[in-house]
Enzyme design. Structure first.
Site, PDB file in Angstrom:
ATOM      1  N   HIS A  29       0.825  -1.211   0.000  1.00 34.59           N
ATOM      2  CA  HIS A  29       0.000   0.000   0.000  1.00 34.59           C
ATOM      3  C   HIS A  29       0.859   1.260   0.000  1.00 34.59           C
ATOM      4  CE1 HIS A  29       0.951   0.837   4.191  1.00 34.59           C
ATOM      5  NE2 HIS A  29       0.704  -0.452   4.448  1.00 34.59           N
ATOM      6  N   GLU A  44      -3.208  -7.347   7.212  1.00 36.24           N
ATOM      7  CA  GLU A  44      -1.898  -7.280   7.863  1.00 36.24           C
ATOM      8  C   GLU A  44      -1.904  -8.078   9.161  1.00 36.24           C
ATOM      9  OE1 GLU A  44       1.172  -7.340   7.937  1.00 36.24           O
ATOM     10  OE2 GLU A  44       1.894  -5.272   7.770  1.00 36.24           O
TER      11      GLU A  44
END
Length: 186
Positions: free
Chosen positions: A9, A88
């Site tokens: 990201h 995550e």
């Protein structure tokens, strides 16, 4: 040989503040959004040149990865699906603390520790390796995965042997693209 592609990201507020995000939400900065558009345009140019092929995108459900992936998907005109296994790692007691803190660096080398209330490296490995096996089994598509630095570490370990120190220190920059190649079946 078949490839799978990975993008981390774009930059987040907590990246700027040097904090561990983990499973905690941290929004993209404007720079992070621009990084996503830049990598999207780079991937499109490489696809147009025939250097790579991608026809499916999967992303983490966390907003920083989802927003990065959406920027890329809009440029590539590809379908985007949320993949919960790309979330995550939950770093438990370390979330919100300094990313380069000495205690956290040592803790990452203990693969069984769940960081108090988080997720161990071994459990993370199980879900990411299972996902990569599923992606490999889909011979009809080539995937771009958009996720997080902790996930990039686990993806890297799927494709190459690493010792604990290498694993703990591995990372990629925001909005970086990595290419991985599945070995041919024996």
């Amino acid at each position: 040989m078949r490839n799978v592609y990975f993008v981390r990201h774009g930059e987040t507020v907590w990246n700027v503040e040097n904090k561990i995000c983990g499973a905690t939400e941290s929004a993209l900065t404007e720079r992070g959004r621009e990084q996503a558009r830049v990598i999207g345009r780079e991937i499109k140019a490489r696809m147009d040149a025939g250097e790579l092929q991608i026809d499916r995108m999967l992303c983490s459900p966390l907003s920083r990865a989802r927003d990065t992936a959406q920027e890329i998907a809009d440029i590539l005109k590809l379908p985007l699906a949320i993949e919960p296994r790309l979330r995550e790692q939950n770093f438990g007691i370390w979330e919100g603390t300094a990313r380069d803190g000495e205690g956290f660096q040592r803790a990452k080398e203990n693969f069984i520790d769940s960081f108090g209330t988080g997720e161990s490296m071994l459990r993370l490995a199980q879900r990411i390796y299972n996902l990569l096996d599923d992606v490999r089994a889909d011979a009809d598509h080539t995937y771009l995965l958009v996720a997080h630095n902790g996930i990039s570490r686990m993806v890297e370990s799927y494709f190459r042997d690493m010792d604990n120190g290498e694993f703990a220190s591995f990372g990629i920059r925001n909005a970086a693209l990595r290419t991985y190649c599945y070995p041919e079946e024996a």
